[in-house]
Design a protein around this motif. Sequence first.
Motif, PDB file in Angstrom:
ATOM      1  N   PRO A   1       8.147  16.078   5.775  1.00 13.88           N
ATOM      2  CA  PRO A   1       7.876  17.206   6.551  1.00 13.88           C
ATOM      3  C   PRO A   1       6.882  16.945   7.589  1.00 13.88           C
ATOM      4  CG  PRO A   1       7.029  17.114   4.320  1.00 13.88           C
ATOM      5  CD  PRO A   1       7.938  15.918   4.418  1.00 13.88           C
ATOM      6  N   VAL A   2       6.769  17.653   8.645  1.00 12.01           N
ATOM      7  CA  VAL A   2       5.887  17.543   9.807  1.00 12.01           C
ATOM      8  C   VAL A   2       5.161  18.789   9.526  1.00 12.01           C
ATOM      9  CG1 VAL A   2       5.560  17.485  12.219  1.00 12.01           C
ATOM     10  CG2 VAL A   2       7.590  16.236  11.275  1.00 12.01           C
TER      11      VAL A   2
ATOM     12  N   ARG B   1       0.901  -1.210   0.243  1.00 13.39           N
ATOM     13  CA  ARG B   1       0.040  -0.003   0.031  1.00 13.39           C
ATOM     14  C   ARG B   1       0.857   1.299   0.051  1.00 13.39           C
ATOM     15  NH1 ARG B   1      -4.499  -2.038   4.488  1.00 13.39           N
ATOM     16  NH2 ARG B   1      -5.068  -3.639   3.169  1.00 13.39           N
ATOM     17  N   GLU B   2       2.258   0.909   0.230  1.00 15.53           N
ATOM     18  CA  GLU B   2       3.083   2.325   0.198  1.00 15.53           C
ATOM     19  C   GLU B   2       3.154   2.872  -1.243  1.00 15.53           C
ATOM     20  OE1 GLU B   2       7.583   3.219   1.971  1.00 15.53           O
ATOM     21  OE2 GLU B   2       6.857   1.223   1.333  1.00 15.53           O
ATOM     22  N   ASN B   3       3.079   4.280  -0.958  1.00 21.81           N
ATOM     23  CA  ASN B   3       3.433   4.937  -2.104  1.00 21.81           C
ATOM     24  C   ASN B   3       4.917   5.519  -2.177  1.00 21.81           C
ATOM     25  OD1 ASN B   3       3.466   7.344  -3.966  1.00 21.81           O
ATOM     26  ND2 ASN B   3       1.750   8.357  -3.037  1.00 21.81           N
ATOM     27  N   ASP B   4       5.514   5.284  -3.490  1.00 17.83           N
ATOM     28  CA  ASP B   4       6.792   5.672  -3.705  1.00 17.83           C
ATOM     29  C   ASP B   4       7.080   7.151  -4.277  1.00 17.83           C
ATOM     30  OD1 ASP B   4       7.722   3.105  -2.917  1.00 17.83           O
ATOM     31  OD2 ASP B   4       7.376   2.259  -4.864  1.00 17.83           O
ATOM     32  N   ALA B   5       6.067   7.978  -4.071  1.00 16.18           N
ATOM     33  CA  ALA B   5       6.146   9.264  -4.581  1.00 16.18           C
ATOM     34  C   ALA B   5       7.486   9.970  -4.127  1.00 16.18           C
ATOM     35  CB  ALA B   5       4.882  10.152  -4.401  1.00 16.18           C
ATOM     36  N   PRO B   6       8.141  10.659  -4.710  1.00 12.42           N
ATOM     37  CA  PRO B   6       9.395  11.501  -4.111  1.00 12.42           C
ATOM     38  C   PRO B   6       8.893  12.391  -2.997  1.00 12.42           C
ATOM     39  CG  PRO B   6       8.808  12.046  -6.494  1.00 12.42           C
ATOM     40  CD  PRO B   6       8.074  11.074  -6.413  1.00 12.42           C
ATOM     41  N   ASN B   7       7.799  12.976  -3.342  1.00 11.01           N
ATOM     42  CA  ASN B   7       7.272  14.125  -2.114  1.00 11.01           C
ATOM     43  C   ASN B   7       6.526  13.244  -0.954  1.00 11.01           C
ATOM     44  OD1 ASN B   7       8.472  16.115  -3.490  1.00 11.01           O
ATOM     45  ND2 ASN B   7       6.705  16.489  -4.898  1.00 11.01           N
ATOM     46  N   HIS B   8       6.927  12.832  -0.076  1.00 12.61           N
ATOM     47  CA  HIS B   8       6.436  12.238   0.893  1.00 12.61           C
ATOM     48  C   HIS B   8       5.488  12.974   1.514  1.00 12.61           C
ATOM     49  CE1 HIS B   8       9.506   9.076   1.049  1.00 12.61           C
ATOM     50  NE2 HIS B   8      10.323  10.142   1.278  1.00 12.61           N
ATOM     51  N   HIS B   9       4.208  12.285   2.039  1.00 18.86           N
ATOM     52  CA  HIS B   9       2.891  12.942   2.726  1.00 18.86           C
ATOM     53  C   HIS B   9       3.576  13.494   4.086  1.00 18.86           C
ATOM     54  CE1 HIS B   9       0.233  11.504  -0.239  1.00 18.86           C
ATOM     55  NE2 HIS B   9       0.306  10.375   0.020  1.00 18.86           N
ATOM     56  N   PRO B  10       3.029  14.551   4.650  1.00 16.49           N
ATOM     57  CA  PRO B  10       3.509  15.118   5.928  1.00 16.49           C
ATOM     58  C   PRO B  10       3.176  14.205   6.975  1.00 16.49           C
ATOM     59  CG  PRO B  10       1.665  16.372   5.029  1.00 16.49           C
ATOM     60  CD  PRO B  10       2.201  15.424   3.913  1.00 16.49           C
ATOM     61  N   LEU B  11       4.068  14.265   8.045  1.00 18.30           N
ATOM     62  CA  LEU B  11       3.494  13.632   9.309  1.00 18.30           C
ATOM     63  C   LEU B  11       2.880  14.628   9.968  1.00 18.30           C
ATOM     64  CD1 LEU B  11       6.928  12.686  10.399  1.00 18.30           C
ATOM     65  CD2 LEU B  11       5.537  11.265   8.630  1.00 18.30           C
ATOM     66  N   LEU B  12       1.529  14.305  10.818  1.00 18.10           N
ATOM     67  CA  LEU B  12       0.632  15.319  11.448  1.00 18.10           C
ATOM     68  C   LEU B  12       1.426  15.692  12.926  1.00 18.10           C
ATOM     69  CD1 LEU B  12      -2.982  14.516  10.683  1.00 18.10           C
ATOM     70  CD2 LEU B  12      -1.574  16.428   9.712  1.00 18.10           C
ATOM     71  N   LEU B  13       1.762  16.770  13.064  1.00 18.91           N
ATOM     72  CA  LEU B  13       2.126  17.184  14.501  1.00 18.91           C
ATOM     73  C   LEU B  13       1.300  16.791  15.597  1.00 18.91           C
ATOM     74  CD1 LEU B  13       4.629  18.278  16.201  1.00 18.91           C
ATOM     75  CD2 LEU B  13       3.771  20.730  15.726  1.00 18.91           C
ATOM     76  N   SER B  14       0.027  16.928  15.327  1.00 19.79           N
ATOM     77  CA  SER B  14      -1.001  16.600  16.381  1.00 19.79           C
ATOM     78  C   SER B  14      -0.973  15.118  16.686  1.00 19.79           C
ATOM     79  CB  SER B  14      -2.419  16.925  15.928  1.00 19.79           C
ATOM     80  OG  SER B  14      -2.549  16.412  14.803  1.00 19.79           O
ATOM     81  N   TYR B  15      -0.745  14.319  15.665  1.00 15.16           N
ATOM     82  CA  TYR B  15      -0.644  12.906  15.786  1.00 15.16           C
ATOM     83  C   TYR B  15       0.653  12.631  16.841  1.00 15.16           C
ATOM     84  CZ  TYR B  15      -0.274   7.751  14.984  1.00 15.16           C
ATOM     85  OH  TYR B  15       0.074   6.665  15.084  1.00 15.16           O
TER      86      TYR B  15
END
Length: 189
Positions: free
Chosen positions: A150-151, A106-120
């Motif tokens: 990125p966060v 299910r992993e996305n190999d896109a070069p731009n990673h989705h951000p991590l949520l600081l609230s999480y």
Amino acid sequence: MADPYFFGYGSLVNLATHDFPDPRPATLKGWRRVWRHTDMRPVAFLTAIPDAASEIEGMIAHVPDDDWAALDEREWAYNRVPATQSISHPLTRDVDIAVYAVPKDRENDAPNHHPLLLSYIDVVVQGYLRAFGSDGADRFFATTDGWEAPVLNDRAEPRYPRHQQLKRVETDFVDSRLQRVSAKIVQPA
């Protein structure tokens, strides 16, 4: 028949996010945490992956009446994986323990990673601080890969559905540890 339990290694460590009974500290051997980027949502998932050289701390808790429906719904993107033999825990009775993991396919190999949520991240670290102290929270950071993503600083308007209010000392701890791992903090658009 063995009692059903789950092993939580992220937000499930924070006991304020659920009411499953009999939570206990435990260790999952042969696994490591990683931030996984998928097409299922625009932010990263925290998951566990097999890693023979690693172990992670977390919490086990009982799943009453073998009723996994609520937990399966909460962990909708994850597969429930049997892990009893890999977990050290204080219980003396027979238990079956599962861990939730986002499958690699299910992993996305896109070069731009989705951000991590600081609230999480806040919720997870708050749980580790309360259950394992600052040393345990430091071990959380040390046994988690993927901090180069990125966060997203969503503290002002939390996007994580089970966000918690942190004390100032807790947010200071999170911020200092994110700085240590060279996390790039980004502001919402």
